[in-house]
Motif scaffolding. Structure first.
Motif, PDB file in Angstrom:
ATOM      1  N   UNK A 120      43.410  40.287  27.187  1.00 47.41           N
ATOM      2  CA  UNK A 120      42.995  38.970  26.719  1.00 47.41           C
ATOM      3  C   UNK A 120      43.515  37.837  27.595  1.00 47.41           C
ATOM      4  N   UNK A 121      44.490  38.124  28.442  1.00 42.73           N
ATOM      5  CA  UNK A 121      44.995  37.098  29.348  1.00 42.73           C
ATOM      6  C   UNK A 121      44.286  37.094  30.685  1.00 42.73           C
ATOM      7  N   UNK A 122      43.344  38.028  30.880  1.00 44.05           N
ATOM      8  CA  UNK A 122      42.629  38.132  32.151  1.00 44.05           C
ATOM      9  C   UNK A 122      41.520  37.084  32.244  1.00 44.05           C
ATOM     10  N   UNK A 123      41.240  36.586  33.464  1.00 43.42           N
ATOM     11  CA  UNK A 123      40.100  35.669  33.633  1.00 43.42           C
ATOM     12  C   UNK A 123      38.759  36.382  33.492  1.00 43.42           C
ATOM     13  N   UNK A 124      38.773  37.738  33.502  1.00 41.62           N
ATOM     14  CA  UNK A 124      37.538  38.505  33.320  1.00 41.62           C
ATOM     15  C   UNK A 124      37.137  38.436  31.851  1.00 41.62           C
ATOM     16  N   UNK A 125      35.919  38.003  31.538  1.00 37.25           N
ATOM     17  CA  UNK A 125      35.497  37.876  30.137  1.00 37.25           C
ATOM     18  C   UNK A 125      35.636  39.193  29.378  1.00 37.25           C
TER      19      UNK A 125
END
Length: 257
Positions: free
Chosen positions: A21-26
């Motif tokens: 959830x902290x990734x920039x990947x949706x």
């Protein structure tokens, strides 16, 4: 392992996913990629049913629109299909074909892809210049022209056009629908030894798109191949189109010493 918003593990049927959830990947893209991986490695085989969007969203701790977007991306790729009264179902895996002298039929069968063939044309006619040059015969000489649609799990993968010198072997439509051309060549005592192959890509015309169940303008992988026996005699020349969304070529590169 799937994580809820609080970070605790959450089951998703028989599968586990890792959603950062902290990734920039949706999140929808992360879920789509991991579902794709599960399909390709066989954890989700053809015919497998996924839960409905509400159930999946609850299991994964995601919003329903996020799950819907992930599933729709796989539907668009042809990996999933929505069936009324059935739900969302796995259709097939992407075809990964080794770069070697083998037939698509054999490769699909080895991968458990249940190949099927629809013969569109099986006739003898005069060889066009390009075909005559590839087969080493006189322009206008008689050649078998074969056009086939190769399918897996009821969906098209490739449109195959092959030319074979007349008189080389019997090419019965029923046998062509039951097996691959290279198997028929081997059964006739003709040994494939080598081939020259060129790979490219085109954008699908309206006719090509309809035939392969792709959007008009979709990328199609193309392959032209001439196969030879051990004496150097050309046994067949093929000009094929493959769905870019379902087909890749795998090959190994070695460093030059």
């Amino acid at each position: 392992m799937t994580r809820t918003a609080a970070g605790a593990p959450a089951p998703a049927g028989d599968l586990a996913f890792t959603l950062d959830r902290g990734s920039p990947v949706p999140l929808y893209h992360q879920l789509a990629e991991q579902l794709t991986a599960a399909i390709e490695r066989g954890s989700l085989g053809p015919g497998s049913l996924l839960g409905n969007e509400v159930d999946l969203a609850g299991r994964l701790g995601l919003s329903r629109p996020t799950v819907r977007q992930a599933l729709q991306s796989l539907v668009d790729k042809g990996l999933l299909v929505r069936r009324r009264g059935v739900g969302t179902q796995v259709v097939h895996t992407r075809v990964r074909r080794p770069l070697e002298l083998s037939s698509l039929y054999d490769d699909l069968e080895s991968a458990g892809q249940s190949p099927a063939t629809r013969v569109l044309r099986n006739e003898v006619g005069p060889a066009p210049a390009e075909v005559a040059a590839a087969l080493g015969v006189a322009e206008g000489a008689g050649v078998h022209r074969l056009e086939r649609l190769r399918l897996t799990h009821g969906r098209p993968v490739a449109h195959l056009t092959n030319f074979v010198p007349e008189g080389l072997l019997e090419l019965d439509t029923g046998r062509l629908e039951a097996t691959g051309l290279y198997r028929l060549l081997r059964a006739a005592g003709l040994t494939l030894h080598s081939a020259h192959q060129t790979v490219g890509a085109v954008s699908a015309t309206a006719e090509e798109a309809a035939r392969l169940e792709e959007p008009e303008g979709a990328a199609l992988l193309t392959m032209r191949r001439t196969a030879y026996d051990h004496t150097g005699r050309a046994l067949e020349y093929g000009s094929h189109q493959y769905r870019g969304s379902r087909y890749t070529l795998d090959f190994q590169l070695l460093a030059r010493s």
